[in-house]
Scaffold this active site. Structure first.
Site, PDB file in Angstrom:
ATOM      1  N   GLU A 173       0.871  -1.194   0.094  1.00 43.60           N
ATOM      2  CA  GLU A 173      -0.029   0.042   0.036  1.00 43.60           C
ATOM      3  C   GLU A 173       0.937   1.223   0.027  1.00 43.60           C
ATOM      4  O   GLU A 173       1.799   1.133   0.702  1.00 43.60           O
ATOM      5  CB  GLU A 173      -0.750  -0.114   1.140  1.00 43.60           C
ATOM      6  CG  GLU A 173      -2.414   0.515   0.949  1.00 43.60           C
ATOM      7  CD  GLU A 173      -3.063  -0.295  -0.117  1.00 43.60           C
ATOM      8  OE1 GLU A 173      -3.138   0.174  -1.095  1.00 43.60           O
ATOM      9  OE2 GLU A 173      -3.393  -1.513   0.352  1.00 43.60           O
ATOM     10  N   HIS A 174       0.429   2.179  -0.930  1.00 43.22           N
ATOM     11  CA  HIS A 174       1.333   3.441  -1.170  1.00 43.22           C
ATOM     12  C   HIS A 174       2.788   3.250  -1.631  1.00 43.22           C
ATOM     13  O   HIS A 174       3.463   4.164  -1.711  1.00 43.22           O
ATOM     14  CB  HIS A 174       1.330   4.203   0.258  1.00 43.22           C
ATOM     15  CG  HIS A 174      -0.115   5.135   0.289  1.00 43.22           C
ATOM     16  ND1 HIS A 174      -0.356   6.435   0.389  1.00 43.22           N
ATOM     17  CD2 HIS A 174      -1.187   4.480   0.949  1.00 43.22           C
ATOM     18  CE1 HIS A 174      -1.525   6.485   0.447  1.00 43.22           C
ATOM     19  NE2 HIS A 174      -2.043   5.424   0.912  1.00 43.22           N
ATOM     20  N   GLY A 188     -15.160   5.667  -4.532  1.00 42.20           N
ATOM     21  CA  GLY A 188     -14.648   6.231  -3.207  1.00 42.20           C
ATOM     22  C   GLY A 188     -14.304   5.273  -2.051  1.00 42.20           C
ATOM     23  O   GLY A 188     -14.319   5.456  -0.984  1.00 42.20           O
ATOM     24  N   LEU A 200     -11.773   0.719  -4.135  1.00 38.29           N
ATOM     25  CA  LEU A 200     -11.733  -0.285  -5.077  1.00 38.29           C
ATOM     26  C   LEU A 200     -11.373   0.169  -6.393  1.00 38.29           C
ATOM     27  O   LEU A 200     -11.748  -0.687  -7.397  1.00 38.29           O
ATOM     28  CB  LEU A 200     -12.973  -1.376  -4.977  1.00 38.29           C
ATOM     29  CG  LEU A 200     -13.333  -1.937  -3.516  1.00 38.29           C
ATOM     30  CD1 LEU A 200     -14.568  -2.549  -3.639  1.00 38.29           C
ATOM     31  CD2 LEU A 200     -12.162  -2.770  -3.208  1.00 38.29           C
ATOM     32  N   ASP A 242      -3.457   1.249  -9.923  1.00 35.34           N
ATOM     33  CA  ASP A 242      -4.894   1.296 -10.185  1.00 35.34           C
ATOM     34  C   ASP A 242      -5.190   1.039 -11.622  1.00 35.34           C
ATOM     35  O   ASP A 242      -5.884   0.210 -12.158  1.00 35.34           O
ATOM     36  CB  ASP A 242      -5.855   2.358  -9.569  1.00 35.34           C
ATOM     37  CG  ASP A 242      -5.679   2.473  -8.200  1.00 35.34           C
ATOM     38  OD1 ASP A 242      -4.864   1.851  -7.497  1.00 35.34           O
ATOM     39  OD2 ASP A 242      -6.057   3.553  -7.676  1.00 35.34           O
TER      40      ASP A 242
HETATM   41  P1  ADP Z   1     -11.973   5.106  -5.596  1.00 37.13           P
HETATM   42  O1  ADP Z   1     -11.105   5.174  -6.959  1.00 37.13           O
HETATM   43  O2  ADP Z   1     -11.290   4.172  -4.671  1.00 37.13           O
HETATM   44  O3  ADP Z   1     -13.385   4.604  -6.008  1.00 37.13           O
HETATM   45  P2  ADP Z   1     -11.654   7.904  -6.007  1.00 37.13           P
HETATM   46  O4  ADP Z   1     -11.780   9.027  -4.909  1.00 37.13           O
HETATM   47  O5  ADP Z   1     -10.341   7.750  -6.635  1.00 37.13           O
HETATM   48  O6  ADP Z   1     -12.029   6.715  -5.249  1.00 37.13           O
HETATM   49  O7  ADP Z   1     -12.508   8.322  -7.275  1.00 37.13           O
HETATM   50  C1  ADP Z   1     -13.981   8.319  -7.019  1.00 37.13           C
HETATM   51  C2  ADP Z   1     -14.579   9.320  -7.858  1.00 37.13           C
HETATM   52  O8  ADP Z   1     -14.450   8.652  -9.262  1.00 37.13           O
HETATM   53  C3  ADP Z   1     -15.880   9.570  -7.847  1.00 37.13           C
HETATM   54  O9  ADP Z   1     -15.960  10.602  -6.629  1.00 37.13           O
HETATM   55  C4  ADP Z   1     -16.197  10.025  -8.936  1.00 37.13           C
HETATM   56  O10 ADP Z   1     -15.819  11.498  -9.015  1.00 37.13           O
HETATM   57  C5  ADP Z   1     -15.445   9.450  -9.934  1.00 37.13           C
HETATM   58  N1  ADP Z   1     -16.372   8.159 -10.616  1.00 37.13           N
HETATM   59  C6  ADP Z   1     -16.071   6.981 -10.131  1.00 37.13           C
HETATM   60  N2  ADP Z   1     -16.996   6.225 -10.770  1.00 37.13           N
HETATM   61  C7  ADP Z   1     -18.235   7.171 -11.544  1.00 37.13           C
HETATM   62  C8  ADP Z   1     -19.159   6.815 -12.194  1.00 37.13           C
HETATM   63  N3  ADP Z   1     -19.579   5.509 -12.585  1.00 37.13           N
HETATM   64  N4  ADP Z   1     -19.720   7.758 -12.842  1.00 37.13           N
HETATM   65  C9  ADP Z   1     -19.234   9.167 -12.513  1.00 37.13           C
HETATM   66  N5  ADP Z   1     -18.101   9.444 -11.920  1.00 37.13           N
HETATM   67  C10 ADP Z   1     -17.374   8.192 -11.320  1.00 37.13           C
HETATM   68 MG    MG Z   2      -9.468   6.074  -7.228  1.00 36.78          MG
END
Ligand code: ADP
Ligand code: MG
Length: 386
Positions: A36-37, A125, A128, A173
């Site tokens: 991680e990281h 968020g 995953l 990722d």
């Molecule tokens: P993780 O990658 O761990 O899920 P992140 O903070 O890196 O968390 O990314 C999440 C962000 O990606 C969301 O807040 C949104 O802005 C964007 N996102 C992810 N999936 C979608 C989706 N299906 N539609 C629109 N935006 C999305």
């Molecule tokens: Mg992310």
């Protein structure tokens, strides 16, 4: 939720009224088993690509724009296609799409006007990697028939996130989403960007538990950790100029130079250096089907993130401690960026029901939140769906 190809195109056709069957692409989320990281420190990581994925359907459109609809958010964003190359971020989900399109344009892939329809099964968020799966599926949709080198694709999507969205992430990722393998984890060396498949023992299940919390601290702390690691490298370089990243520092070497590193960066570096070693040890333990060693490494990794890297939180610590006390659970640790999101657990098949039940009742009792469970089966990487 299972997204079927026909459901996706039906929804797409309704939303965008295209005349022909759209092309559709899939890019998976990932769960990181250990490491991680370490990715932005040129180190080792061991993710598996998930069956849960982001799907993007695409069809040409006459309106001159790149228009995108997220069926998860029920929102549309659009940009003049010809101007994406100089678009600026708006601190919005559309940035992941615009940033990916911009990186493609800058790499010489012209962005044609079109409609994109997004549907994702990856929880947002939760650690995953919904973001990378969105970037990779978007990039494939925008490329269409045009081929691209897989590593180039992963790098380009990472730049979308680091340069456009503004999150100084490593490559794990996007790499996992592109290179994921059915039936195996992949150990990625983030220095030479090569990977190898790591098969997991048959008598253990990988279960992600979503704490359903996300503390605001997350993205600022991420930047802070990147800076602290760089500070540690700068301090070590003063005594050993050959060191370019924490990957170049062995545990023995670190013991000799750690007094030259200020206390906080020293703790961060210790996490990274010990974590790199744990990834290699975990892969070896997996190959030997040594479940108890795999579990020990999970718990050691969590301890290191809790105390040295300081990216855990009360909810994650509680989930890990509760899991570790359940019979048939070999190990547990937080996974992803930290400050919320998921834990990942190594659970024997016989213990699955009890695990769910005990974690749910303990977590509800303590935080009044019902956790979510995802059984993680290693799935293939991104590609065309139809
Ligand atoms: P993780 O990658 O761990 O899920 P992140 O903070 O890196 O968390 O990314 C999440 C962000 O990606 C969301 O807040 C949104 O802005 C964007 N996102 C992810 N999936 C979608 C989706 N299906 N539609 C629109 N935006 C999305
Ligand atoms: Mg992310």
């Amino acid at each position: 939720m299972v997204v079927t190809a026909s459901a996706l195109s039906e929804a797409f056709l309704q939303q965008f009224q295209t005349e022909r069957q759209p092309d559709c692409f899939r890019a998976p989320g990932r769960v990181n088993l250990i490491g991680e990281h370490t990715d932005y420190n040129q180190g080792l990581v061991l993710p598996i690509a998930l069956e849960m994925a982001c799907y993007v359907a695409v069809a040409p459109a006459p309106h001159g724009n790149l228009r995108v609809y997220s069926s998860n958010l029920k929102q549309t964003r659009e940009w003049p296609a010809a101007r994406l190359v100089s678009a600026l971020p708006e601190r919005d989900w559309g940035d992941y799409v615009a940033g990916t399109a911009q990186q493609l344009a800058r790499a010489g892939y012209e962005i044609a006007p079109g409609d994109l329809y997004i549907r994702s099964e990856v929880p947002e968020g939760a650690g995953l990697s919904s973001s990378a799966s969105l970037e990779v599926a978007t990039a494939l949709a925008l490329l269409g028939e045009r081929s691209i080198d897989k590593l180039e694709l992963a790098k380009l999507c990472r730049r979308a996130e680091s340069q456009f969205v503004g999150m100084p992430c490593g490559i794990m990722d996007q790499y996992a989403s592109v290179f994921g393998q059915e039936g195996a984890a992949i150990q990625i060396d983030c220095r030479n960007l090569e990977y190898r498949a790591v098969k997991l023992p048959a008598d253990v299940r990988i279960i992600a538990v979503n704490s359903r919390v996300k503390h605001e601290l997350g993205s600022s702390a991420y930047r802070e950790r990147v800076a602290e690691c760089n500070e540690a490298v700068a301090a070590i370089r003063k005594v050993n100029g050959a060191v370019e990243s924490l990957r170049d520092v062995s545990l023995d070497c670190f013991k000799q130079v750690q007094d030259y590193v200020p206390p906080t960066p020293r703790k961060r570096a210790r996490h990274i250096i010990t974590e790199n070693a744990r990834v290699a040890e975990f892969s070896a333990a997996a190959a030997a089907c040594d479940l108890s060693e795999m579990g020990r490494l999970f718990l050691a990794s969590h301890w290191s993130m809790q105390h040295d890297y300081q990216i855990s939180c009360e909810e994650l610590d509680f989930l890990v401690e509760t899991a570790a006390a359940i019979e048939g659970v070999e190990g547990a640790r937080m996974t992803g960026g930290g400050f919320g999101g998921c834990t990942v657990n190594l659970v024997r098949p016989f213990a699955l029901d009890g695990f769910r039940r005990k974690i749910t009742s303990a977590y509800e009792g303590r935080f009044q939140i019902t956790p979510l469970f995802y059984e993680c089966t290693p799935a293939r990487g991104a590609g065309r769906l139809y």
